[in-house]
Design an enzyme around this catalytic site. Structure first.
Site, PDB file in Angstrom:
ATOM      1  N   CYS A   1     -15.468   3.811 -26.811  1.00 56.54           N
ATOM      2  CA  CYS A   1     -16.924   4.515 -26.924  1.00 56.54           C
ATOM      3  C   CYS A   1     -17.384   4.702 -25.606  1.00 56.54           C
ATOM      4  O   CYS A   1     -18.633   4.127 -25.153  1.00 56.54           O
ATOM      5  CB  CYS A   1     -17.729   3.489 -27.690  1.00 56.54           C
ATOM      6  SG  CYS A   1     -17.210   3.166 -29.480  1.00 56.54           S
ATOM      7  N   GLU A   2     -16.694   5.614 -24.895  1.00 57.22           N
ATOM      8  CA  GLU A   2     -17.276   6.086 -23.464  1.00 57.22           C
ATOM      9  C   GLU A   2     -16.683   7.522 -23.298  1.00 57.22           C
ATOM     10  O   GLU A   2     -15.618   7.594 -23.489  1.00 57.22           O
ATOM     11  CB  GLU A   2     -16.558   5.106 -22.490  1.00 57.22           C
ATOM     12  CG  GLU A   2     -16.653   3.810 -22.699  1.00 57.22           C
ATOM     13  CD  GLU A   2     -17.621   3.063 -21.478  1.00 57.22           C
ATOM     14  OE1 GLU A   2     -18.042   3.611 -20.639  1.00 57.22           O
ATOM     15  OE2 GLU A   2     -17.952   1.845 -21.645  1.00 57.22           O
TER      16      GLU A   2
ATOM     17  N   GLU B   1       4.556  -6.430   1.675  1.00 58.05           N
ATOM     18  CA  GLU B   1       4.143  -6.612   0.492  1.00 58.05           C
ATOM     19  C   GLU B   1       3.825  -5.266  -0.722  1.00 58.05           C
ATOM     20  O   GLU B   1       2.768  -5.206  -1.289  1.00 58.05           O
ATOM     21  CB  GLU B   1       2.611  -7.355   0.504  1.00 58.05           C
ATOM     22  CG  GLU B   1       2.825  -8.751   0.963  1.00 58.05           C
ATOM     23  CD  GLU B   1       1.481  -9.315   1.490  1.00 58.05           C
ATOM     24  OE1 GLU B   1       1.320 -10.661   1.863  1.00 58.05           O
ATOM     25  OE2 GLU B   1       0.291  -8.646   1.414  1.00 58.05           O
ATOM     26  N   PRO B   2       4.934  -4.599  -0.896  1.00 56.77           N
ATOM     27  CA  PRO B   2       4.819  -3.565  -1.765  1.00 56.77           C
ATOM     28  C   PRO B   2       4.497  -4.128  -3.391  1.00 56.77           C
ATOM     29  O   PRO B   2       5.190  -4.911  -3.656  1.00 56.77           O
ATOM     30  CB  PRO B   2       6.175  -2.694  -1.605  1.00 56.77           C
ATOM     31  CG  PRO B   2       7.058  -3.938  -1.192  1.00 56.77           C
ATOM     32  CD  PRO B   2       6.223  -4.755  -0.435  1.00 56.77           C
ATOM     33  N   GLY B   3       3.694  -3.428  -4.032  1.00 61.69           N
ATOM     34  CA  GLY B   3       3.372  -3.907  -5.236  1.00 61.69           C
ATOM     35  C   GLY B   3       3.618  -2.654  -6.242  1.00 61.69           C
ATOM     36  O   GLY B   3       4.575  -2.645  -6.894  1.00 61.69           O
ATOM     37  N   ARG B   4       2.713  -1.535  -6.079  1.00 62.13           N
ATOM     38  CA  ARG B   4       2.690  -0.302  -6.790  1.00 62.13           C
ATOM     39  C   ARG B   4       3.974   0.470  -6.713  1.00 62.13           C
ATOM     40  O   ARG B   4       4.431   0.892  -7.661  1.00 62.13           O
ATOM     41  CB  ARG B   4       1.519   0.479  -6.268  1.00 62.13           C
ATOM     42  CG  ARG B   4       1.542   1.961  -6.966  1.00 62.13           C
ATOM     43  CD  ARG B   4       0.389   2.868  -6.106  1.00 62.13           C
ATOM     44  NE  ARG B   4      -0.525   2.165  -5.411  1.00 62.13           N
ATOM     45  CZ  ARG B   4      -1.751   2.101  -5.995  1.00 62.13           C
ATOM     46  NH1 ARG B   4      -2.220   2.645  -6.983  1.00 62.13           N
ATOM     47  NH2 ARG B   4      -2.612   1.322  -5.443  1.00 62.13           N
TER      48      ARG B   4
ATOM     49  N   TYR C   1      -0.789  -1.698 -12.001  1.00 59.53           N
ATOM     50  CA  TYR C   1      -2.283  -1.696 -12.196  1.00 59.53           C
ATOM     51  C   TYR C   1      -2.583  -1.210 -13.589  1.00 59.53           C
ATOM     52  O   TYR C   1      -3.815  -0.662 -13.481  1.00 59.53           O
ATOM     53  CB  TYR C   1      -2.961  -1.065 -10.964  1.00 59.53           C
ATOM     54  CG  TYR C   1      -2.520  -1.780  -9.676  1.00 59.53           C
ATOM     55  CD1 TYR C   1      -3.039  -3.129  -9.507  1.00 59.53           C
ATOM     56  CD2 TYR C   1      -1.848  -1.034  -8.610  1.00 59.53           C
ATOM     57  CE1 TYR C   1      -2.452  -3.734  -8.133  1.00 59.53           C
ATOM     58  CE2 TYR C   1      -1.434  -1.698  -7.524  1.00 59.53           C
ATOM     59  CZ  TYR C   1      -1.768  -3.076  -7.435  1.00 59.53           C
ATOM     60  OH  TYR C   1      -1.664  -3.575  -6.092  1.00 59.53           O
TER      61      TYR C   1
ATOM     62  N   GLY D   1       0.573  -1.339   0.031  1.00 60.13           N
ATOM     63  CA  GLY D   1      -0.020  -0.085   0.112  1.00 60.13           C
ATOM     64  C   GLY D   1       0.974   1.235  -0.194  1.00 60.13           C
ATOM     65  O   GLY D   1       0.297   2.511   0.190  1.00 60.13           O
TER      66      GLY D   1
ATOM     67  N   TYR E   1     -11.162   4.793 -10.489  1.00 56.76           N
ATOM     68  CA  TYR E   1     -10.737   5.357  -9.342  1.00 56.76           C
ATOM     69  C   TYR E   1     -10.579   6.713  -9.314  1.00 56.76           C
ATOM     70  O   TYR E   1     -10.131   7.483  -8.422  1.00 56.76           O
ATOM     71  CB  TYR E   1      -9.355   4.830  -8.556  1.00 56.76           C
ATOM     72  CG  TYR E   1      -9.251   3.461  -8.615  1.00 56.76           C
ATOM     73  CD1 TYR E   1      -9.961   2.502  -8.002  1.00 56.76           C
ATOM     74  CD2 TYR E   1      -8.064   2.781  -9.611  1.00 56.76           C
ATOM     75  CE1 TYR E   1      -9.896   1.194  -8.128  1.00 56.76           C
ATOM     76  CE2 TYR E   1      -8.058   1.523  -9.618  1.00 56.76           C
ATOM     77  CZ  TYR E   1      -8.631   0.731  -8.905  1.00 56.76           C
ATOM     78  OH  TYR E   1      -8.429  -0.750  -8.961  1.00 56.76           O
TER      79      TYR E   1
HETATM   80  N1  LLP Z   1      -1.032  -7.258  -0.443  1.00 58.37           N
HETATM   81  C1  LLP Z   1      -2.271  -7.274  -0.462  1.00 58.37           C
HETATM   82  C2  LLP Z   1      -2.926  -8.251   0.546  1.00 58.37           C
HETATM   83  C3  LLP Z   1      -3.116  -6.706  -1.402  1.00 58.37           C
HETATM   84  O1  LLP Z   1      -4.325  -6.776  -1.498  1.00 58.37           O
HETATM   85  C4  LLP Z   1      -2.395  -5.462  -2.097  1.00 58.37           C
HETATM   86  C5  LLP Z   1      -3.164  -4.678  -2.919  1.00 58.37           C
HETATM   87  C6  LLP Z   1      -0.962  -5.487  -1.966  1.00 58.37           C
HETATM   88  C7  LLP Z   1      -0.411  -6.422  -1.104  1.00 58.37           C
HETATM   89  C8  LLP Z   1      -0.312  -4.544  -2.757  1.00 58.37           C
HETATM   90  O2  LLP Z   1      -0.817  -3.279  -2.536  1.00 58.37           O
HETATM   91  P1  LLP Z   1       0.282  -1.967  -3.260  1.00 58.37           P
HETATM   92  O3  LLP Z   1       1.660  -1.822  -2.668  1.00 58.37           O
HETATM   93  O4  LLP Z   1       0.371  -2.243  -4.729  1.00 58.37           O
HETATM   94  O5  LLP Z   1      -0.577  -0.823  -3.103  1.00 58.37           O
HETATM   95  N2  LLP Z   1      -6.177  -1.843  -8.526  1.00 58.37           N
HETATM   96  C9  LLP Z   1      -5.872  -0.868  -7.559  1.00 58.37           C
HETATM   97  C10 LLP Z   1      -5.263  -1.413  -6.341  1.00 58.37           C
HETATM   98  C11 LLP Z   1      -5.691  -2.503  -5.594  1.00 58.37           C
HETATM   99  C12 LLP Z   1      -4.829  -3.142  -4.678  1.00 58.37           C
HETATM  100  C13 LLP Z   1      -5.368  -4.481  -4.092  1.00 58.37           C
HETATM  101  N3  LLP Z   1      -4.519  -5.028  -3.124  1.00 58.37           N
HETATM  102  C14 LLP Z   1      -5.352   0.506  -8.018  1.00 58.37           C
HETATM  103  O6  LLP Z   1      -4.923   0.372  -9.303  1.00 58.37           O
HETATM  104  O7  LLP Z   1      -4.945   1.307  -7.231  1.00 58.37           O
END
Ligand code: LLP
Length: 480
Positions: free
Chosen positions: A406-407, A331-334, A436, A289, A379
């Site tokens: 078409c939106e 658990e960083p993703g973004r 994402y 997050g 979002y």
């Molecule tokens: N761990 C868990 C359990 C999660 O549910 C998520 C994201 C992450 C880690 C990674 O979060 P991050 O570091 O990437 O923020 N599609 C949305 C975000 C949905 C995130 C869902 N879970 C967007 O584009 O903003």
């Protein structure tokens, strides 16, 4: 000459006068302009990338992705040393290809998957099962069976019922599954704000709040909560080894306060398990997050700041509860994939639309849109953009970049100052699209999905091939 702010522009958006004003925090670190003024990504001019691979094109800087992955691991490891170790699980949902999984693994990260499909890609990348976690609020028997057979590092259980299913499947296979419990600590965070509540109204996780009407006990405030029931079940059923607790409090979070509060709540719960059951669970996962900059208005903190604040909060809570500091995971993703990615589009039709008397907005349509970036529609997400194929100086005008779907809500960048000279054939670069965008992409209007190309030290490599009409038709049984 100074560009006056446009009456329809948001306050945070600064007027611009030159394509050379690159907002560094939005782009991969190896982004530059040539002396002629063209944008280069990983040392490659955008016109070359567009000519070789077509547009729209997802470009990801391998060096930038790797540096961010390493940065998280080093910052968190340093902040928690010498008390405990930290595992960083890259959240594959943000952006997952076999190459990306390998980059993360080579930088010392584990991989967090959220479905059988993400698990399959991660395994195909050659990541050892012990370094993989599996999430999901509704895992299928097939997903659980595969995870147990592989002996993956952790299954993060999301419900009481799932624990019995894992137990049954593991027992049948003669295995023991490593399980964490996903808890909802009543802390929600989003950007600068967090809210803390006693109750949860969401599909994920196990609440710490006792279910009304259940037996209570003064010494154990959690008795009767789904979380406590899950702990008892996980400790008492065969085939399950309960290794720790997990929470994920939200997305695009800039301030550490919400993480600190959630960590404190989980540590209190961990201590209660120790006191009531005599079991010290060894691990605590604080989820992902961590926020990134999508526009100049976003000011993310470096991972070192978040890591140090969290480490201080964890140390304090463990001292207060009289327990030793568990092994930590995040658990960083973004925050790893997002800033490493840039989408290239080719400009097409432009229109000046009169919005109010005397006020016009420039619309620039590009060759992609909501199918390659659903985030503005989903979002209301804001993005930024630059004219990428040439240098233009002089007054910029407020523009809106839209897609070709078409939106009417098909907006790529709601507000951005661009040179009035932007015309058909120009290349526009939208930064911070590494997370994402590819993973949420669709085929809407049967647009073929873009290629994903990695750039590194002047070399480009296709990670995901551009979808072709043949690929789309291959799924249609009416096609001979
Ligand atoms: N761990 C868990 C359990 C999660 O549910 C998520 C994201 C992450 C880690 C990674 O979060 P991050 O570091 O990437 O923020 N599609 C949305 C975000 C949905 C995130 C869902 N879970 C967007 O584009 O903003």
């Amino acid at each position: 000459m100074t560009t006056a702010p446009h009456p329809l522009a948001p306050e945070w958006l600064a007027a611009r006068e030159s394509t050379d004003d690159l907002e560094a925090k939005l782009f991969p670190a190896d982004t530059a302009r040539t002396t002629e003024g063209e944008l280069t990504l990983g040392g490659i001019p955008v016109s070359e990338l567009a000519a070789s691979y077509g547009t729209p094109l997802y470009v990801v800087s391998e060096n930038d992705f790797r540096a961010r992955a390493r940065g998280f691991r080093e910052a968190f490891t340093a902040a928690f040393a010498p008390d405990t170790e930290v595992d960083v699980f890259y959240a594959g949902k943000a952006f997952l290809t076999t190459h990306a999984a390998r980059w993360a693994a080579e930088e010392g990260l584990n991989i967090d998957t959220a479905s059988g499909g993400e698990l399959a890609i991660t395994l195909a990348a050659g990541v050892e099962p012990a370094r993989i976690g599996l999430h999901g609020n509704n895992k299928s028997d097939a997903e659980i069976t595969r995870a147990v057979e592989l002996g993956i590092g952790r299954i993060i259980a999301d419900s009481v019922d799932e624990i019995s299913r894992i137990s049954a499947i593991a027992s049948q296979l003669g295995r023991t599954a490593k399980v964490m419990l996903r808890l909802t600590p009543g802390v929600y965070a989003s950007t600068h704000e967090y809210i803390a509540t006693a109750h949860e109204d969401q599909k994920f996780g196990l609440s710490l709040t006792p279910v009304p009407g259940t037996q209570t006990e003064a010494a154990n405030p959690y008795l009767g909560s789904p979380a406590w029931t899950a702990v008892e079940q996980a400790l008492d059923t065969p085939g399950v080894e309960l290794i720790g607790l997990h929470c994920h409090i939200g997305s695009q979070i800039f301030e550490p306060a919400g993480f600190e509060l959630a960590a404190g709540k989980l540590i209190g719960f961990l201590a209660r398990i120790g006191a009531s059951r005599g079991v010290v669970l060894p691990e605590l996962d604080l989820g992902g997050g961590h926020g990134i900059a999508y526009t100049e208005a976003d000011h993310p903190r470096p991972p070192e700041d978040i890591a140090q604040a969290l480490a201080a909060a964890v140390r304090e809570a463990c001292t207060e509860q009289g327990i030793s500091i568990p092994r930590i995971s995040i658990e960083p993703g973004r925050s790893i994939a997002g800033p490493a990615g840039v989408t290239l589009y080719t400009a097409g039709t432009t229109k000046d639309v009169v919005v109010q008397d005397g006020i016009t907005r420039r619309y620039i349509a590009v060759d992609g849109g909501m199918a390659d970036n659903a985030r503005p529609v989903l979002y209301d997400a804001d993005y930024s953009a630059v004219l990428a194929d040439r240098r233009v100086t002089g007054e910029h005008i407020l523009s809106r970049i839209v897609g070709k779907h078409c939106e009417s809500g098909d907006i790529v960048v709601r507000n951005v100052y661009l040179p009035p000279a932007v015309t058909r054939g120009d290349i526009l670069a939208v930064p911070a699209t590494g997370a994402y965008c590819h993973s949420l992409s669709s085929n809407y209007n049967y647009l073929t999905r873009p290629a994903v190309v990695a750039v590194r030290d002047g070399q480009a490599q296709v990670l995901i091939r551009r979808e072709t009409e043949e690929m789309m038709l291959a799924r249609d049984t009416g096609y001979p």
